[in-house]
Design a protein around this motif. Structure first.
Motif, PDB file in Angstrom:
ATOM      1  N   HIS A   1       0.837  -1.197   0.000  1.00  0.00           N
ATOM      2  CA  HIS A   1       0.000   0.000   0.000  1.00  0.00           C
ATOM      3  C   HIS A   1       0.873   1.248   0.000  1.00  0.00           C
ATOM      4  CE1 HIS A   1      -2.428  -3.085   2.243  1.00  0.00           C
ATOM      5  NE2 HIS A   1      -3.155  -2.868   1.168  1.00  0.00           N
TER       6      HIS A   1
ATOM      7  N   ARG B   1      -5.344 -10.011   2.542  1.00  0.00           N
ATOM      8  CA  ARG B   1      -6.560 -10.329   3.287  1.00  0.00           C
ATOM      9  C   ARG B   1      -7.542 -11.156   2.458  1.00  0.00           C
ATOM     10  NH1 ARG B   1      -6.378  -7.218   8.074  1.00  0.00           N
ATOM     11  NH2 ARG B   1      -4.190  -6.686   8.194  1.00  0.00           N
TER      12      ARG B   1
ATOM     13  N   GLN C   1     -17.262   7.738  -8.207  1.00  0.00           N
ATOM     14  CA  GLN C   1     -16.507   7.750  -6.945  1.00  0.00           C
ATOM     15  C   GLN C   1     -16.750   6.478  -6.138  1.00  0.00           C
ATOM     16  OE1 GLN C   1     -14.253   9.669  -5.765  1.00  0.00           O
ATOM     17  NE2 GLN C   1     -14.342  11.405  -7.150  1.00  0.00           N
ATOM     18  N   ARG C   2     -17.992   5.991  -6.177  1.00  0.00           N
ATOM     19  CA  ARG C   2     -18.273   4.783  -5.408  1.00  0.00           C
ATOM     20  C   ARG C   2     -17.604   3.575  -6.072  1.00  0.00           C
ATOM     21  NH1 ARG C   2     -23.775   3.939  -2.891  1.00  0.00           N
ATOM     22  NH2 ARG C   2     -22.657   4.758  -1.119  1.00  0.00           N
TER      23      ARG C   2
ATOM     24  N   GLU D   1     -20.543  -5.696  -5.498  1.00  0.00           N
ATOM     25  CA  GLU D   1     -20.839  -4.393  -4.891  1.00  0.00           C
ATOM     26  C   GLU D   1     -21.077  -3.333  -5.956  1.00  0.00           C
ATOM     27  OE1 GLU D   1     -18.244  -4.982  -0.778  1.00  0.00           O
ATOM     28  OE2 GLU D   1     -17.617  -3.511  -2.263  1.00  0.00           O
TER      29      GLU D   1
ATOM     30  N   THR E   1       0.339   5.915  -0.791  1.00  0.00           N
ATOM     31  CA  THR E   1      -0.606   6.966  -1.181  1.00  0.00           C
ATOM     32  C   THR E   1      -0.067   7.697  -2.395  1.00  0.00           C
ATOM     33  OG1 THR E   1       0.405   8.601   0.259  1.00  0.00           O
ATOM     34  CG2 THR E   1      -1.396   7.308   1.182  1.00  0.00           C
TER      35      THR E   1
ATOM     36  N   ALA F   1     -24.237  -0.936  -6.758  1.00  0.00           N
ATOM     37  CA  ALA F   1     -24.131   0.520  -6.713  1.00  0.00           C
ATOM     38  C   ALA F   1     -24.552   1.152  -8.034  1.00  0.00           C
ATOM     39  CB  ALA F   1     -22.700   0.925  -6.360  1.00  0.00           C
TER      40      ALA F   1
ATOM     41  N   ARG G   1     -14.992   3.589  -7.778  1.00  0.00           N
ATOM     42  CA  ARG G   1     -13.568   3.713  -7.508  1.00  0.00           C
ATOM     43  C   ARG G   1     -13.221   3.208  -6.100  1.00  0.00           C
ATOM     44  NH1 ARG G   1      -9.054   6.827  -7.049  1.00  0.00           N
ATOM     45  NH2 ARG G   1      -9.236   8.650  -5.733  1.00  0.00           N
ATOM     46  N   GLU G   2     -14.040   3.574  -5.103  1.00  0.00           N
ATOM     47  CA  GLU G   2     -13.773   3.111  -3.741  1.00  0.00           C
ATOM     48  C   GLU G   2     -13.922   1.596  -3.637  1.00  0.00           C
ATOM     49  OE1 GLU G   2     -12.460   4.518  -1.033  1.00  0.00           O
ATOM     50  OE2 GLU G   2     -12.194   6.248  -2.334  1.00  0.00           O
TER      51      GLU G   2
ATOM     52  N   ASP H   1      -6.657  -3.153  -2.427  1.00  0.00           N
ATOM     53  CA  ASP H   1      -5.916  -3.052  -1.164  1.00  0.00           C
ATOM     54  C   ASP H   1      -6.048  -4.327  -0.335  1.00  0.00           C
ATOM     55  OD1 ASP H   1      -5.031  -0.572  -1.794  1.00  0.00           O
ATOM     56  OD2 ASP H   1      -6.389   0.529  -0.473  1.00  0.00           O
ATOM     57  N   ASP H   2      -7.246  -4.891  -0.306  1.00  0.00           N
ATOM     58  CA  ASP H   2      -7.443  -6.138   0.446  1.00  0.00           C
ATOM     59  C   ASP H   2      -6.595  -7.259  -0.141  1.00  0.00           C
ATOM     60  OD1 ASP H   2      -9.072  -5.709   2.644  1.00  0.00           O
ATOM     61  OD2 ASP H   2     -10.927  -5.780   1.477  1.00  0.00           O
TER      62      ASP H   2
ATOM     63  N   ARG I   1     -10.777  -0.793  -2.665  1.00  0.00           N
ATOM     64  CA  ARG I   1     -10.808  -1.641  -1.462  1.00  0.00           C
ATOM     65  C   ARG I   1     -10.456  -3.079  -1.830  1.00  0.00           C
ATOM     66  NH1 ARG I   1     -14.924  -3.794   1.844  1.00  0.00           N
ATOM     67  NH2 ARG I   1     -16.491  -3.099   0.389  1.00  0.00           N
TER      68      ARG I   1
ATOM     69  N   GLY J   1      -2.850  -6.595   0.416  1.00  0.00           N
ATOM     70  CA  GLY J   1      -2.593  -6.727   1.848  1.00  0.00           C
ATOM     71  C   GLY J   1      -2.688  -8.161   2.333  1.00  0.00           C
TER      72      GLY J   1
END
Lengths: 299, 434
Positions: free
Chosen positions: B258, B410, B393-394, B423, B260, B427, B396-397, B404-405, B401, B408
């Motif tokens: 991860h 996970r 935007q949604r 998801e 930024t 949306a 993208r989030e 990143d999961d 996620r 990471g």
């Protein structure tokens, strides 16, 4: 007699109302009316897909209940409160007790040093912490390395990002709480402590049996303020992590902001607001009631 | 009584607000002067806001009947928020630069006007002069809504000193995923305790959704087809791309799981990563800051070379007077003339949006001396439009996620992308076609 008294009190009442009116108007316009609106809006479906709001009953609450991010957000918020609040209260008490000791002419300096973080805006402080937590050139990792502790990726790490945010929050809040405790300590009559000493109580016994009980009212206030502050954390998250990685630092107010201003889901954001206000008020009510049972207000 | 009081108070407040607005934005059109409000973001840090201000002042000096008031509105996300709030409040800006993927959201909000008639009036050659890849995020249902301005693609930056130190040819960047992995393994540097001192490669976080889209394209996949309204976040091509990321980050540990968007350019400058995936928009920053020689390359290919375009476009808003819309077009046209496009490119590292900008003499001299500014332009041959949808935007989030999961450790790549697909379908359910 009675009629006169009631007439007098009615006149008083009008006068009181007149004095209260300015703040009442402001509260009504900026607090009560928005709360009513938020509750009403939380029952509407109003988002990018449905730009025209329409009544949808409890749809937004059901959406939130099924939303895995919302669960993660609640977990993060509660974890932050449960870990960071006790730690910051313990530290604040420690600092207050130390500051209460005779430190000579350096006392104002120490006091300023402890209180200083409170005066730095959180946004600026968060920028500072971004650098402190930088994995390669940050001071935190530098000192960890000096101590032989393996370095951590802090804000980039799914496990360590939330603790990093907690650390910055504790740093920011401890000073304020310490000042509150210091005021509480200064209000404790010297003779009580001296009497305890005469009876043979040591430092710890005096702390445990005299000082802490007498700090009860302060502690109630400190806990309430900390709960409010911890639930409201936003700027630190916005600047340090933007809720990431993978929402591991996303907290209620930040998620609220995302729902409202990034996803533009006004209905869900309003539902979240309602849950937040109700949740916060009930937590505070419960905490204060629990604690007040064990507190003496009269000395 | 109370109501009266409230009303006069409200009136006072409204009067105050109108007064404030009048001094800043609306102004008195008494002498036929059109005053335009222009929101602009600067997506990449630096003194670029000043460049925009200078260009706007030049325009105002040359155009006596129009005055543009430039309002710096932060990063891309805050700009979009500012625009959305203003539109909802019925007080839209006249012009704004907004991130290119936001167009469908602006359309869903009924906020922007089509610009076909203005563009047609400029003649056919005018639109043809823009790089075609940059126009792909300008159209919806066959109509033209957005004029390209600050436009970028991702590129690969590599530290030549680090290459030399690792025994690699400092002039040859990796050209394929396999080479990227191989080079990253050789470039990574750990200290005695096993802590990372230098990553082999950093695929920047924050906009990793954008970079991921390029990897999927390189692998022959498509995440979202705007025209057909189809979404496929969990295609085999996407899963394989994410598996490659996970291999670099958690298996081989040659790339940070991860990061930024703002932190990785300084990381590259500080030598903490030997290779960096980031926007062309940071090129000028790197040139001014890095104390080692570095190169700029195409993103390595899998089945093919591919990147997504990125950046911000000009939009003109609804619910403003026609005179404002006309004046807004004049300003936009002025801002994207070849000379100005060239100037903006040289100041920022963004790609000049028009092909003729590269014929401007100052630009010719500049790229002759700084050939790395041409890499992104050359890469445009392999560039595609960026993912876009209402409620981008949604989306993208959700995608971020999942990424990143997975990096990471996970969630497995398949599971992460399958969840993202579900998801996102929910949306975007009102928009998607099944």
């Amino acid at each position: 007699m009675p009629p006169e008294a009631s007439c007098y009190s009615r006149a008083r009442g009008t006068e009181v109302l007149l004095y209260l009116l300015p703040s009442l108007v402001f509260l009504a316009v900026f607090t009560y009316w928005p709360i009513v609106r938020a509750v009403a809006t939380s029952l509407l479906e109003w988002n990018i897909s449905h730009p025209q709001p329409r009544f949808a009953g409890l749809r937004n609450y059901i959406v939130l209940a099924a939303d895995p991010v919302f669960h993660l957000v609640m977990r993060n918020t509660l974890l932050l409160a449960l870990v960071a609040i006790p730690l910051s209260i313990a530290l604040a008490l420690l600092f207050a007790v130390l500051l209460h000791e005779p430190l000579g002419s350096l006392r104002p300096v120490y006091r300023a040093a402890v209180f200083y973080p409170t005066m730095v805006p959180m946004a600026a402080a968060a920028m500072l912490w971004v650098w402190l937590f930088n994995p390669s050139i940050g001071l935190v990792n530098y000192y960890l390395g000096r101590l032989g502790i393996p370095r951590v990726e802090w804000l980039y790490d799914m496990t360590w990002a939330l603790p990093a945010v907690m650390i910055s929050w504790i740093w920011k809040n401890v000073g304020y709480l310490a000042i509150l405790y210091l005021a509480g300590l200064q209000a404790i009559p010297r003779d009580l402590l001296e009497a305890a000493s005469v009876e043979g109580a040591g430092f710890w016994q005096r702390l445990r049996h005299v000082t802490l009980p007498l700090l009860g009212p302060t502690t109630v206030f400190v806990v309430a303020v900390s709960v409010i502050n911890s639930f409201q954390i936003f700027d630190a998250v916005h600047i340090m992590t933007q809720g990431g990685p993978a929402d591991r630092t996303n907290v209620v107010i930040y998620y609220l902001y995302q729902q409202a201003f990034r996803f533009w889901d006004i209905g869900v954001a309003s539902a979240l607001t309602v849950l937040f206000v109700v949740g916060l008020l009930s937590v505070i009510a419960a905490v204060v009631r629990q604690m007040e049972r064990r507190v003496f207000y009269e000395v | 009584m109370g109501r009266m009081r409230l009303r006069s108070w409200q009136l006072g407040m409204a009067g105050l607000l109108i007064g404030l607005l009048a001094t800043t934005a609306v102004g008195g059109p008494s002498r036929g002067l059109v005053r335009l409000t222009f929101y602009y973001p600067v997506g990449v840090a630096g003194p670029l806001a000043r460049v925009i201000d200078e260009m706007v002042s030049d325009f105002n000096r040359q155009t006596p009947d129009v005055e543009v008031v430039a309002v710096y509105s932060g990063d891309y996300d805050p700009t979009m928020q500012k625009v959305q709030t203003a539109v909802m409040a019925g007080n839209p800006p006249d012009i704004a630069i907004v991130e290119i993927s936001e167009m469908p959201t602006l359309l869903a909000m009924n906020a922007i006007i089509p610009l076909d008639s203005y563009a047609r009036a400029e003649g056919r050659e005018w639109l043809r002069d823009f790089f075609p890849a940059f126009l792909q995020n300008s159209y919806s249902d066959g109509r033209f809504y957005a004029v390209p301005f600050q436009r970028s693609t991702p590129v690969l930056y590599w530290n030549k000193d680090a290459f030399r130190e690792a025994g690699l040819d400092p002039e040859t960047p990796p050209a394929t995923w396999e080479e990227l992995e191989e080079y990253a393994k050789r470039l990574v540097k750990r200290d005695a305790a096993g802590s990372i001192q230098r990553w082999g490669v950093t695929i920047s976080g924050g906009w990793n959704d954008w970079l991921f889209e390029a990897f999927v394209r390189q692998n022959g996949g498509v995440l979202l087809d705007y025209g057909r309204r189809q979404l496929r976040l969990d295609s085999p091509e996407a899963v394989e791309a994410l598996r490659f990321w996970v291999r670099l980050t958690t298996e081989l540990k040659v790339a940070p799981p991860h990061s930024t968007w703002a932190s990785t350019p300084p990381d590259f400058v500080a030598g903490r990563t030997a290779m960096l995936y980031h926007s062309t928009g940071i090129l000028t920053f790197l040139k001014n800051s890095a104390r080692f020689p570095f190169g700029v390359a195409f993103l390595p290919r899998k089945k093919q070379y591919a990147v997504e375009v990125g950046g911000g476009n000009f939009y003109v808003f609804k619910n403003i007077p026609k005179a404002h819309q006309d004046a807004a077009w004049r300003f936009i046209r002025w801002m994207v003339t070849p000379e100005r496009a060239a100037r903006w490119s040289m100041a920022s590292g963004y790609i000049a949006v028009r092909q003729s900008a590269y014929e401007v003499p100052t630009m010719k001299d500049f790229v002759a001396k700084n050939p790395e500014y041409l890499v992104a332009r050359e890469q445009l041959r392999y560039a595609y439009g960026k993912i876009m949808a209402p409620n981008f935007q949604r989306l993208r989030e959700i995608l971020k996620r999942a990424l990143d999961d997975a990096t990471g450790g996970r969630l497995a790549p398949e599971a992460a992308l399958r969840r993202a697909q579900q998801e996102a379908e929910q949306a975007l359910s009102a928009w998607l076609r099944r």
